[in-house]
Design a protein around this motif. Structure first.
Motif, PDB file in Angstrom:
ATOM      1  N   GLY A 361       0.791  -1.224   0.000  1.00  0.00           N
ATOM      2  CA  GLY A 361       0.000   0.000   0.000  1.00  0.00           C
ATOM      3  C   GLY A 361       0.821   1.270   0.000  1.00  0.00           C
ATOM      4  N   ILE A 362       2.115   1.154  -0.271  1.00  0.00           N
ATOM      5  CA  ILE A 362       2.985   2.332  -0.324  1.00  0.00           C
ATOM      6  C   ILE A 362       2.686   3.137  -1.586  1.00  0.00           C
ATOM      7  CG2 ILE A 362       5.394   3.067  -0.635  1.00  0.00           C
ATOM      8  CD1 ILE A 362       6.189   0.681   1.135  1.00  0.00           C
ATOM      9  N   THR A 363       2.663   4.442  -1.457  1.00  0.00           N
ATOM     10  CA  THR A 363       2.476   5.307  -2.617  1.00  0.00           C
ATOM     11  C   THR A 363       3.750   5.300  -3.453  1.00  0.00           C
ATOM     12  OG1 THR A 363       0.903   6.766  -1.505  1.00  0.00           O
ATOM     13  CG2 THR A 363       2.069   7.674  -3.408  1.00  0.00           C
ATOM     14  N   LEU A 364       3.636   4.826  -4.691  1.00  0.00           N
ATOM     15  CA  LEU A 364       4.763   4.819  -5.613  1.00  0.00           C
ATOM     16  C   LEU A 364       4.655   6.013  -6.551  1.00  0.00           C
ATOM     17  CD1 LEU A 364       4.954   1.019  -6.537  1.00  0.00           C
ATOM     18  CD2 LEU A 364       6.397   2.287  -4.924  1.00  0.00           C
ATOM     19  N   LEU A 365       5.773   6.696  -6.744  1.00  0.00           N
ATOM     20  CA  LEU A 365       5.835   7.869  -7.602  1.00  0.00           C
ATOM     21  C   LEU A 365       6.763   7.578  -8.768  1.00  0.00           C
ATOM     22  CD1 LEU A 365       6.343  10.509  -4.757  1.00  0.00           C
ATOM     23  CD2 LEU A 365       4.181   9.876  -5.843  1.00  0.00           C
ATOM     24  N   ALA A 366       6.292   7.790  -9.976  1.00  0.00           N
ATOM     25  CA  ALA A 366       7.117   7.561 -11.165  1.00  0.00           C
ATOM     26  C   ALA A 366       8.044   8.746 -11.374  1.00  0.00           C
ATOM     27  CB  ALA A 366       6.244   7.351 -12.393  1.00  0.00           C
ATOM     28  N   GLY A 367       9.331   8.488 -11.301  1.00  0.00           N
ATOM     29  CA  GLY A 367      10.324   9.537 -11.522  1.00  0.00           C
ATOM     30  C   GLY A 367      11.520   8.967 -12.246  1.00  0.00           C
ATOM     31  N   SER A 368      12.071   9.720 -13.163  1.00  0.00           N
ATOM     32  CA  SER A 368      13.160   9.207 -14.000  1.00  0.00           C
ATOM     33  C   SER A 368      14.547   9.488 -13.438  1.00  0.00           C
ATOM     34  CB  SER A 368      13.055   9.820 -15.398  1.00  0.00           C
ATOM     35  OG  SER A 368      13.295  11.227 -15.340  1.00  0.00           O
ATOM     36  N   ASP A 369      14.702  10.558 -12.668  1.00  0.00           N
ATOM     37  CA  ASP A 369      16.006  11.058 -12.230  1.00  0.00           C
ATOM     38  C   ASP A 369      16.841  11.496 -13.426  1.00  0.00           C
ATOM     39  OD1 ASP A 369      17.871  11.860 -10.377  1.00  0.00           O
ATOM     40  OD2 ASP A 369      18.743   9.869 -10.078  1.00  0.00           O
ATOM     41  N   SER A 370      16.185  11.979 -14.461  1.00  0.00           N
ATOM     42  CA  SER A 370      16.915  12.467 -15.631  1.00  0.00           C
ATOM     43  C   SER A 370      17.702  13.716 -15.255  1.00  0.00           C
ATOM     44  CB  SER A 370      15.951  12.768 -16.777  1.00  0.00           C
ATOM     45  OG  SER A 370      15.028  13.781 -16.417  1.00  0.00           O
ATOM     46  N   ALA A 371      18.926  13.784 -15.762  1.00  0.00           N
ATOM     47  CA  ALA A 371      19.815  14.905 -15.447  1.00  0.00           C
ATOM     48  C   ALA A 371      21.048  14.789 -16.315  1.00  0.00           C
ATOM     49  CB  ALA A 371      20.216  14.872 -13.965  1.00  0.00           C
ATOM     50  N   ALA A 372      21.736  15.887 -16.475  1.00  0.00           N
ATOM     51  CA  ALA A 372      22.967  15.869 -17.252  1.00  0.00           C
ATOM     52  C   ALA A 372      24.002  14.938 -16.636  1.00  0.00           C
ATOM     53  CB  ALA A 372      23.528  17.282 -17.376  1.00  0.00           C
ATOM     54  N   LEU A 373      23.957  14.769 -15.321  1.00  0.00           N
ATOM     55  CA  LEU A 373      24.934  13.924 -14.641  1.00  0.00           C
ATOM     56  C   LEU A 373      24.539  12.457 -14.624  1.00  0.00           C
ATOM     57  CD1 LEU A 373      25.968  16.146 -11.587  1.00  0.00           C
ATOM     58  CD2 LEU A 373      27.354  15.577 -13.587  1.00  0.00           C
ATOM     59  N   ASN A 374      23.319  12.135 -15.052  1.00  0.00           N
ATOM     60  CA  ASN A 374      22.853  10.753 -14.985  1.00  0.00           C
ATOM     61  C   ASN A 374      22.908  10.124 -16.378  1.00  0.00           C
ATOM     62  OD1 ASN A 374      22.532  10.832 -12.250  1.00  0.00           O
ATOM     63  ND2 ASN A 374      20.369  11.376 -12.337  1.00  0.00           N
ATOM     64  N   THR A 375      23.890   9.304 -16.560  1.00  0.00           N
ATOM     65  CA  THR A 375      24.293   8.798 -17.862  1.00  0.00           C
ATOM     66  C   THR A 375      23.192   8.046 -18.592  1.00  0.00           C
ATOM     67  OG1 THR A 375      26.533   8.626 -16.986  1.00  0.00           O
ATOM     68  CG2 THR A 375      26.063   7.437 -19.019  1.00  0.00           C
ATOM     69  N   TYR A 376      22.837   8.560 -19.761  1.00  0.00           N
ATOM     70  CA  TYR A 376      21.847   7.968 -20.670  1.00  0.00           C
ATOM     71  C   TYR A 376      20.443   7.858 -20.064  1.00  0.00           C
ATOM     72  CZ  TYR A 376      26.097   6.893 -23.216  1.00  0.00           C
ATOM     73  OH  TYR A 376      27.306   6.996 -23.866  1.00  0.00           O
ATOM     74  N   VAL A 377      20.177   8.659 -19.048  1.00  0.00           N
ATOM     75  CA  VAL A 377      18.809   8.787 -18.539  1.00  0.00           C
ATOM     76  C   VAL A 377      18.248  10.040 -19.194  1.00  0.00           C
ATOM     77  CG1 VAL A 377      17.346   8.996 -16.491  1.00  0.00           C
ATOM     78  CG2 VAL A 377      19.467   7.657 -16.384  1.00  0.00           C
ATOM     79  N   TYR A 378      17.606   9.857 -20.316  1.00  0.00           N
ATOM     80  CA  TYR A 378      17.232  10.977 -21.170  1.00  0.00           C
ATOM     81  C   TYR A 378      15.989  11.707 -20.654  1.00  0.00           C
ATOM     82  CZ  TYR A 378      20.377   8.741 -24.540  1.00  0.00           C
ATOM     83  OH  TYR A 378      21.463   8.181 -25.167  1.00  0.00           O
ATOM     84  N   PRO A 379      16.032  13.036 -20.566  1.00  0.00           N
ATOM     85  CA  PRO A 379      14.859  13.804 -20.142  1.00  0.00           C
ATOM     86  C   PRO A 379      13.634  13.458 -20.987  1.00  0.00           C
ATOM     87  CG  PRO A 379      16.790  15.213 -20.236  1.00  0.00           C
ATOM     88  CD  PRO A 379      17.197  13.902 -20.840  1.00  0.00           C
ATOM     89  N   ALA A 380      12.489  13.386 -20.350  1.00  0.00           N
ATOM     90  CA  ALA A 380      11.196  13.100 -20.994  1.00  0.00           C
ATOM     91  C   ALA A 380      11.083  11.631 -21.396  1.00  0.00           C
ATOM     92  CB  ALA A 380      10.935  14.022 -22.190  1.00  0.00           C
TER      93      ALA A 380
END
Length: 481
Positions: A361-380
């Motif tokens: 029953g934990i509230t899960l939040l979808a988040g990418s952690d996209s950032a210039a410092l986060n390798t190949y985690v592309y914004p959007a």
């Protein structure tokens, strides 16, 4: 009858209302749709939406279409309507990357993302300004919630943070952030001492501020939760709940008898699922949400066996932006095959926890952690990658949609206006060609976006992407990169 069909909408976004609000503002009737009730996970058919300015004024049977002969009509062609998606963990960072980040704001909209929670960076004043400009419709981009600067210890690794070494520093920092009118408090654990870490959470709760954080080795997760933590950022930290001695390990770190490195080594083996389930029930009881951010771990786990050089999204990212990826690449360059496999095993273990968190029953939040410092985690794009990882982990498409819509709105206390399709709420809506309740990959099949009182058809969204691509080239030419 004034009829607007999706295939005939002009490439420019169509304004649904005049700049000066009036009681007689024109209506838009969105019909021939199937809309997803994200609160129940059900598909609703044979209903139309009446939209005035940027709000849903009525939801009526399809047969009522003839009651609106003077309204603009948007024929959905039987497509699937969902609320605008929210990415609940992004970063706009890089003192020399202001324009590189800014060009990506419309890209979020083209990917159906109408809200982002910016979890602090070294561009706090810039991001706060963007937030206001977006709200005033002077800058095209998603609605921004931001932590401004994050709390950290003295001489931390991170640039632009709010470093504190005493309770007086913390109180002054909290005053500063409130004066900046940040939307929540963010804390990370590089050098911030455990006792001050807990005191910061307690002060945020005292001031009725949402507070999201990492988990330092010197505090147990239960201590953070009892102090008033609102959300844990990154599910990797939750693996510590699978160790019965987690509190004892934290106490040893605080006492100086165990180093952070030794604690990290301790947590590499011995995870117990039943022990973790007890911890998840505790988080539910103390109302702590979790933002898993799986995609970052997935990208790093497969860094050595994936060629990203031809990734399509790179056409929106400047070379200055992607040059920041190199620091993680270099750090992992000498990993042995055994270490690479350990990274993959950990990534899989973290992902396997999602159904257990959902069941607790934990509230899960979808988040990418996209950032210039986060390798190949592309914004959007990374938000859609994240949602697909949720599905691979065992969540249903309906549960996944909640993590990217109503859960975030409720967490931010914005569900009166956002997060679901209901009368009185903002008409931030995405029309999909495919049914997202059958496969969450359908969230990528965007045909039309309704946002801030305007309609963006596919041609217009593609134009936004083309403009971002062109802007990227202009910046690279300007910098000679």
């Amino acid at each position: 009858m004034k009829l607007i069909r999706l295939s005939l909408i002009a490439t420019a976004a169509l304004a649904l209302f005049s700049c000066t609000p009036k009681a007689t503002a024109p209506l838009l009737v969105l019909h021939n749709i199937q809309w997803v009730d994200v609160t129940t996970g059900q598909l609703v058919q044979d209903q139309l939406l009446v939209i005035q300015q940027d709000r849903i004024q009525a939801i009526l049977p399809e047969a009522k279409l003839t009651d609106y002969p003077q309204a603009q009509q948007l024929d959905g062609g039987g497509r699937y309507l969902i609320p605008g998606l929210w990415d609940m963990h992004v970063h706009f960072e890089g003192r020399d990357l202001v324009e590189d980040n800014k060009l990506l704001l419309p890209v979020y909209l083209a990917y159906g993302i109408t809200g982002v929670r910016e979890a602090a960076s070294n561009l706090a004043p810039v991001v706060l300004n963007w937030r206001e400009l977006v709200n005033q419709q002077k800058l095209l981009g998603p609605k921004i919630f931001t932590a401004g600067q994050k709390f950290e210890g003295i001489n931390s690794l991170w640039d632009g943070d709010l470093e504190i070494g005493s309770e007086a520093d913390m109180l002054a920092g909290m005053d500063k952030l409130q004066q900046m009118q940040v939307d929540f408090i963010k804390i990370t654990e590089n050098t911030l001492q455990p006792d001050l870490y807990l005191a910061t959470i307690k002060e945020a709760k005292k001031r009725s501020l949402l507070v999201s954080s990492h988990v330092p080795y010197g505090t147990s997760i239960e201590q953070l939760a009892e102090a008033g933590l609102s959300s844990i950022e990154h599910a990797s930290y939750l693996l510590r709940l699978g160790f019965a001695d987690e509190a004892a390990v934290a106490a040893q770190v605080r006492a100086g008898t165990l180093t952070n490195q030794q604690a990290a080594e301790h947590y590499k083996t011995g995870f117990d699922q039943q022990q973790a389930l007890q911890g998840y029930r505790m988080l539910k009881q103390l109302n702590v949400a979790v933002t898993p951010t799986l995609i970052g771990g997935r990208q790093l786990a497969h860094l050595h066996d994936t060629d990203h050089s031809h990734d399509e999204f790179l056409k929106y990212l400047t070379k200055d932006f992607t040059s920041n990826y190199q620091w993680r690449i270099d750090r992992m360059a000498n990993e042995t095959p055994e270490q690479q496999q350990q990274r993959k095993d950990k990534e899989q273990l973290i992902a396997s926890q999602l159904p257990y968190l959902q069941q607790a029953g934990i509230t899960l939040l979808a988040g990418s952690d996209s950032a210039a410092l986060n390798t190949y985690v592309y914004p959007a794009q990374a938000l859609h990658d994240e949602l697909e990882l949720f599905q691979q982990a065992g969540l249903t498409p309906a549960q996944i949609l909640q993590t990217a819509t109503i859960n975030g709105a409720r967490f931010m206390h914005q569900d009166k206006d956002y997060g679901s399709i209901a009368v009185g709420k903002k008409a931030d809506l995405v029309l999909l060609n495919q049914n997202p309740l059958l496969d969450i990959k359908a969230s990528r099949s965007i045909d039309t976006l309704l946002y801030q009182g305007k309609v963006y058809n596919r041609a217009t969204l593609d134009q936004l992407l083309q403009q971002a691509e062109q802007r990227k080239l202009e910046l690279e030419q300007k910098t000679g990169s």
